[in-house]
Design a protein around this motif. Structure first.
Motif, PDB file in Angstrom:
ATOM      1  N   UNK A  18      -9.715 -65.208   1.328  1.00 48.87           N
ATOM      2  CA  UNK A  18     -10.764 -64.272   1.623  1.00 48.87           C
ATOM      3  C   UNK A  18     -11.629 -64.196  -0.087  1.00 48.87           C
ATOM      4  N   UNK A  19     -11.224 -63.998  -0.321  1.00 54.66           N
ATOM      5  CA  UNK A  19     -11.874 -64.455  -1.943  1.00 54.66           C
ATOM      6  C   UNK A  19     -12.738 -65.429  -2.835  1.00 54.66           C
ATOM      7  N   UNK A  20     -12.551 -66.601  -1.384  1.00 55.61           N
ATOM      8  CA  UNK A  20     -13.431 -68.073  -1.938  1.00 55.61           C
ATOM      9  C   UNK A  20     -14.241 -67.745  -0.331  1.00 55.61           C
ATOM     10  N   UNK A  69     -17.569 -78.583  -9.820  1.00 58.60           N
ATOM     11  CA  UNK A  69     -15.527 -78.607 -10.365  1.00 58.60           C
ATOM     12  C   UNK A  69     -16.163 -77.816 -12.208  1.00 58.60           C
ATOM     13  N   UNK A  70     -14.944 -77.129 -11.227  1.00 57.39           N
ATOM     14  CA  UNK A  70     -14.628 -76.180 -12.653  1.00 57.39           C
ATOM     15  C   UNK A  70     -12.850 -75.707 -13.325  1.00 57.39           C
ATOM     16  N   UNK A  78     -11.355 -70.288 -12.108  1.00 58.69           N
ATOM     17  CA  UNK A  78     -12.154 -70.677 -12.077  1.00 58.69           C
ATOM     18  C   UNK A  78     -12.719 -71.259 -10.283  1.00 58.69           C
ATOM     19  N   UNK A  79     -12.237 -69.777  -9.712  1.00 56.36           N
ATOM     20  CA  UNK A  79     -13.363 -69.870  -8.822  1.00 56.36           C
ATOM     21  C   UNK A  79     -14.546 -69.807  -8.723  1.00 56.36           C
ATOM     22  N   UNK A  80     -14.820 -68.195  -9.813  1.00 59.35           N
ATOM     23  CA  UNK A  80     -15.803 -67.985 -10.352  1.00 59.35           C
ATOM     24  C   UNK A  80     -16.814 -67.766 -11.259  1.00 59.35           C
ATOM     25  N   UNK A  85     -21.879 -72.165 -10.660  1.00 64.60           N
ATOM     26  CA  UNK A  85     -22.474 -73.515 -10.036  1.00 64.60           C
ATOM     27  C   UNK A  85     -23.223 -74.416  -9.278  1.00 64.60           C
ATOM     28  N   UNK A  86     -22.659 -73.174  -8.271  1.00 63.00           N
ATOM     29  CA  UNK A  86     -22.867 -73.388  -7.057  1.00 63.00           C
ATOM     30  C   UNK A  86     -24.509 -72.913  -6.634  1.00 63.00           C
TER      31      UNK A  86
END
Length: 117
Positions: A18-20, A69-70, A78-80, A85-86
């Motif tokens: 859900x977060x992604x 990629x992070x 890392x997702x944030x 970046x995206x």
């Protein structure tokens, strides 16, 4: 649009999915020509022990593929960072496509024979 979320050595809980997906909505709202998104979340064993969580995404849009990629200590961090970046890359591509549609300043003041009719 298809969203594929996979995990390498990580259990994907509904909260992480859900977060992604909520973070992706922000990126997709800027650019509506997204075909599909592949997100890979994982735990790596790099030389730096504190930065082990990896988030990687491939965003396929019309005519191009955007990759980000992070690495971070926390998976959510890392997702944030990956989504930031995206977002920057999508806004850059969107600006380029919109910039090419505008008429050049050199020709903006010219009046053609068809315009006078």
């Amino acid at each position: 649009m298809n969203i594929l979320i996979t995990g390498h050595h990580v259990e994907l809980t509904p909260a992480i999915r859900e977060y992604v997906e909520t973070k992706l909505e922000r990126v997709i709202s800027h650019f509506d020509q997204v075909i599909d998104v592949a997100v890979v979340l994982g735990v790596e064993a790099p030389a730096e022990k504190e930065k082990r969580q990896r988030a990687e995404a491939n965003l396929r849009i019309k005519g191009d593929v955007i990759h980000a990629e992070c690495y971070a200590e926390n998976l959510y961090a890392a997702i944030d960072m990956m989504m930031d970046k995206l977002d920057r890359q999508v806004q850059k591509i969107k600006g380029k496509t919109q910039g090419h549609r505008q008429e050049s300043q050199k020709r903006a003041g010219e009046v053609t024979a068809e315009d006078e009719l």
